[in-house]
Design an enzyme around this catalytic site. Structure first.
Site, PDB file in Angstrom:
ATOM      1  N   GLN A  12       0.850  -1.198   0.000  1.00  0.00           N
ATOM      2  CA  GLN A  12       0.000   0.000   0.000  1.00  0.00           C
ATOM      3  C   GLN A  12       0.884   1.247   0.000  1.00  0.00           C
ATOM      4  O   GLN A  12       1.293   1.746   1.035  1.00  0.00           O
ATOM      5  CB  GLN A  12      -0.944   0.016   1.193  1.00  0.00           C
ATOM      6  N   PHE A  13       1.143   1.762  -1.202  1.00  0.00           N
ATOM      7  CA  PHE A  13       2.043   2.904  -1.334  1.00  0.00           C
ATOM      8  C   PHE A  13       1.479   4.169  -0.712  1.00  0.00           C
ATOM      9  O   PHE A  13       2.241   5.059  -0.332  1.00  0.00           O
ATOM     10  CB  PHE A  13       2.413   3.144  -2.805  1.00  0.00           C
ATOM     11  N   THR A  14       0.174   4.271  -0.549  1.00  0.00           N
ATOM     12  CA  THR A  14      -0.406   5.497   0.011  1.00  0.00           C
ATOM     13  C   THR A  14      -0.026   5.708   1.470  1.00  0.00           C
ATOM     14  O   THR A  14      -0.142   6.827   1.976  1.00  0.00           O
ATOM     15  CB  THR A  14      -1.941   5.518  -0.134  1.00  0.00           C
TER      16      THR A  14
END
Length: 142
Positions: free
Chosen positions: A75-77
């Site tokens: 989850q890059f966010t």
């Protein structure tokens, strides 16, 4: 970020690609400064962090002692800088190639040390469903 769950599942294109019953859902963000050493430290922390109740209901058991599973979802966010403005900045995030290499490394090390380990698909558009038990959620940093 870890969440203690009674069950969690990740779907891609309407198909389940990973699921666990009781255990930990790990949402894994990779920053540009991260490396294999920080991945190893984080994995140790995830597998040994005591968030499951013992006989007295105190958080004294880790996922291994509780007999739970581990679902790892990239989850890059999570690495977004939200301090200014109304749009997140991802300047702290690793490049896609670096992030995928560390994600794959982390998953491989997790599977070598623990079972069961399930995953999502790196960089895919995923639908994650879960039942957060507690709710219990912690942001782990190394």
């Amino acid at each position: 970020m870890i969440q203690r769950v009674s069950h969690a599942r990740v779907d891609v294109n309407g198909e389940s690609v990973g699921s666990i019953d009781r255990g930990l859902l790990l949402l894994l963000g990779v920053e540009a400064r991260d490396d294999r050493e920080s991945a190893d430290k984080l994995l140790h922390k995830v597998l040994h962090y005591r968030v499951f109740g013992d006989e007295q209901g105190r958080m004294n058991l880790n996922v291994q002692q509780a007999g739970g599973g581990l679902l790892i979802v990239s989850q890059f966010t999570l690495v977004a800088d939200t301090a200014r403005g109304l749009r997140p900045s991802f300047s702290r995030g690793a490049s896609p190639a670096q992030a995928e290499e560390l994600y794959d490394y982390f998953v491989g090390r997790a599977r070598a040390q623990f079972s069961p380990v399930e995953t999502g698909i790196f960089a895919a558009d995923m639908q994650v469903s879960l039942s957060n038990d507690g709710p219990v959620t912690f942001l782990l940093e190394t």
